[in-house]
Design a protein around this motif. Structure first.
Motif, mmCIF file in Angstrom:
data_model
loop_
_atom_site.group_PDB
_atom_site.id
_atom_site.type_symbol
_atom_site.label_atom_id
_atom_site.label_comp_id
_atom_site.label_asym_id
_atom_site.label_seq_id
_atom_site.Cartn_x
_atom_site.Cartn_y
_atom_site.Cartn_z
ATOM 1 N N UNK A 65 18.174 -3.874 5.578
ATOM 2 C CA UNK A 65 18.142 -4.330 4.177
ATOM 3 C C UNK A 65 16.936 -5.228 3.877
ATOM 4 N N UNK A 66 15.857 -5.012 4.612
ATOM 5 C CA UNK A 66 14.621 -5.757 4.390
ATOM 6 C C UNK A 66 13.574 -4.839 3.753
ATOM 7 N N UNK A 67 12.582 -5.451 3.123
ATOM 8 C CA UNK A 67 11.515 -4.679 2.488
ATOM 9 C C UNK A 67 10.710 -3.944 3.552
ATOM 10 N N UNK A 68 10.440 -2.675 3.294
ATOM 11 C CA UNK A 68 9.638 -1.870 4.221
ATOM 12 C C UNK A 68 8.160 -2.123 3.937
ATOM 13 N N UNK A 69 7.624 -3.145 4.599
ATOM 14 C CA UNK A 69 6.208 -3.477 4.476
ATOM 15 C C UNK A 69 5.771 -4.139 5.766
ATOM 16 N N UNK A 70 4.486 -4.084 6.042
ATOM 17 C CA UNK A 70 3.958 -4.676 7.274
ATOM 18 C C UNK A 70 4.199 -6.183 7.293
ATOM 19 N N UNK A 98 -7.839 6.942 9.367
ATOM 20 C CA UNK A 98 -9.113 7.222 8.691
ATOM 21 C C UNK A 98 -9.230 6.429 7.391
ATOM 22 N N UNK A 99 -8.154 6.416 6.626
ATOM 23 C CA UNK A 99 -8.157 5.706 5.339
ATOM 24 C C UNK A 99 -8.421 4.218 5.538
ATOM 25 N N UNK A 100 -7.816 3.638 6.570
ATOM 26 C CA UNK A 100 -8.019 2.219 6.846
ATOM 27 C C UNK A 100 -9.441 1.940 7.321
ATOM 28 N N UNK A 101 -9.953 2.796 8.188
ATOM 29 C CA UNK A 101 -11.305 2.595 8.730
ATOM 30 C C UNK A 101 -12.377 2.710 7.655
ATOM 31 N N UNK A 146 3.542 -1.064 17.080
ATOM 32 C CA UNK A 146 4.154 0.201 16.655
ATOM 33 C C UNK A 146 3.890 0.493 15.183
ATOM 34 N N UNK A 147 3.727 -0.565 14.396
ATOM 35 C CA UNK A 147 3.640 -0.420 12.947
ATOM 36 C C UNK A 147 2.199 -0.341 12.431
ATOM 37 N N UNK A 148 1.226 -0.402 13.352
ATOM 38 C CA UNK A 148 -0.174 -0.421 12.922
ATOM 39 C C UNK A 148 -0.541 0.773 12.053
ATOM 40 N N UNK A 149 -0.056 1.953 12.433
ATOM 41 C CA UNK A 149 -0.381 3.159 11.667
ATOM 42 C C UNK A 149 0.793 3.662 10.832
ATOM 43 N N UNK A 150 1.794 2.794 10.667
ATOM 44 C CA UNK A 150 2.906 3.135 9.782
ATOM 45 C C UNK A 150 2.616 2.691 8.365
ATOM 46 N N UNK A 151 1.714 1.720 8.228
ATOM 47 C CA UNK A 151 1.383 1.170 6.919
ATOM 48 C C UNK A 151 -0.122 1.228 6.698
ATOM 49 N N UNK A 152 -0.490 1.477 5.478
ATOM 50 C CA UNK A 152 -1.903 1.484 5.133
ATOM 51 C C UNK A 152 -2.398 0.053 4.992
ATOM 52 N N UNK A 153 -1.564 -0.803 4.445
ATOM 53 C CA UNK A 153 -1.936 -2.200 4.243
ATOM 54 C C UNK A 153 -1.342 -3.036 5.361
ATOM 55 N N UNK A 184 -11.823 2.496 4.287
ATOM 56 C CA UNK A 184 -11.442 1.807 3.043
ATOM 57 C C UNK A 184 -11.258 2.769 1.873
ATOM 58 N N UNK A 185 -10.597 3.882 2.155
ATOM 59 C CA UNK A 185 -10.291 4.842 1.094
ATOM 60 C C UNK A 185 -9.073 4.332 0.325
ATOM 61 N N UNK A 186 -9.195 4.206 -0.956
ATOM 62 C CA UNK A 186 -8.085 3.705 -1.760
ATOM 63 C C UNK A 186 -7.061 4.825 -2.009
ATOM 64 N N UNK A 187 -5.863 4.415 -2.336
ATOM 65 C CA UNK A 187 -4.789 5.385 -2.555
ATOM 66 C C UNK A 187 -3.954 4.940 -3.747
ATOM 67 N N UNK A 188 -3.436 5.934 -4.475
ATOM 68 C CA UNK A 188 -2.733 5.658 -5.720
ATOM 69 C C UNK A 188 -1.551 6.619 -5.859
#
Length: 332
Positions: free
Chosen positions: A290-295, A60-63, A322-329, A65-69
């Protein structure tokens, strides 16, 4: 209290305000002083100790464009929009144990003069007719005490429910009805008082003097605000947690479990009913360690792996999905 004029109205991101809070707490605050200011934002604000991905309805947030902080105080996630006012109170620590009530009573007393009777509930809420209109969070350190909270004037409750977990539509539908029974907006009780008029009234009623942020301070605060907008603050400040991803494909079902600490992948475990083409899955698991957890990081790693040589009929695109909904960005 001393009202801070910050000249940042219209900016619906909280970074400047977090920097301002820190600046007042560490540099302006003196004994026997209490500072107050109001601000507005639009988006989800998670507590300092929360895992953001667990608090947000990511699709929902991605669709929408709800920002998050992430804020520097504890507590749970909240949704705010331009029809909600945030307020901050900063003062020196007292010798007593902290209590929200000691500071929020100033807010409730101001509303009594408007004919609106607010009550306290739990550890940090203000209620109107038994329903929540304000939630609050705090931090205290060697410099003093900072408390900030929400004030629901005419908040979009449906968006609030949908933007926060859970993502299941049936649960959301029930959630909206449930939340409506537990939260309240102030607008219907204020006899036509506009949002701006309410804020102006509170600023006048609660404060007796003004501190106006000068242009030099504004420029420094804008620089300091960049920290709260950084990926380091947003993700690497999260507590250690486990992320499980699961999806079924034509070639089988796959589960991937990641242990994440300080924004880095500490452990990877892959299971499922698929067919392996090698003795084990280390050739898929090891490059992720040991890698950065980011898309963006995951995508780059997968581009260097031949997944179809590891799992029968699987593709790199399948694993990345698999990672499409694991990350917001996921625009990188």
């Amino acid at each position: 209290m001393i009202l801070i004029k910050h000249h940042n109205e219209g900016n619906l991101e909280p970074y400047f305000y977090f920097a301002l809070e820190k600046y007042v707490l560490e540099h302006l605050l003196k004994d026997n002083e209490t500072y107050f200011f109001t601000w507005r934002i639009k988006g989800i604000v998670s507590g300092k100790n929360q895992v953001i991905e667990n608090e947000i309805n990511i699709p929902y947030v991605k669709e929408h464009n709800v920002k998050f902080f992430r804020r520097p105080t504890g507590g749970g996630s909240v949704y705010a929009d331009e029809n909600n006012t945030m307020f901050t109170i900063i003062t020196k620590r007292s010798g007593q144990n902290f209590s929200f009530k000691n500071y929020l009573v100033k807010i409730t007393d101001a509303f009594k003069k408007l004919g609106v009777n607010l009550d306290f509930s739990g550890r940090n809420d203000i209620l109107l007719d038994g329903k929540k209109v304000s939630g609050n969070a705090f931090l205290q350190n060697k410099y003093g005490m900072l408390m900030h909270g929400t004030m629901m004037y005419d908040l979009d409750i449906e968006t609030m429910v949908r933007a926060l977990n859970p993502p299941d539509e049936k649960l959301i539908s029930k959630g909206i009805a449930s939340v409506r029974s537990r939260v309240n907006n102030l607008k219907p009780y204020l006899n036509g008082m506009s949002h701006d008029e309410l804020v102006s009234y509170l600023e006048t009623e609660l404060t007796s003097s003004v501190y106006e942020i000068n242009q030099e301070e504004v420029e420094q605060l804008k620089k300091d605000a960049k920290f709260y907008a950084s990926s380091e603050w947003l993700y690497r400040s999260q507590p250690e947690y486990t992320q499980k991803l699961s999806k079924r494909f034509d070639w089988g079902h796959i589960d991937m479990r990641f242990n994440i600490k300080s924004g880095m992948i500490q452990n990877v475990d892959i299971t499922g009913d698929f067919f392996e083409l090698k003795e084990d899955l280390k050739s898929l698991e090891k490059p992720l360690l040991n890698q950065v957890w980011s898309y963006a990081s995951i995508k780059e790693i997968l581009n260097s792996i031949e997944v179809d040589k590891i799992i029968l009929n699987a593709t790199n695109e399948d694993i990345l999905a698999l990672f499409d909904n694991a990350f917001i960005e996921t625009n990188n």
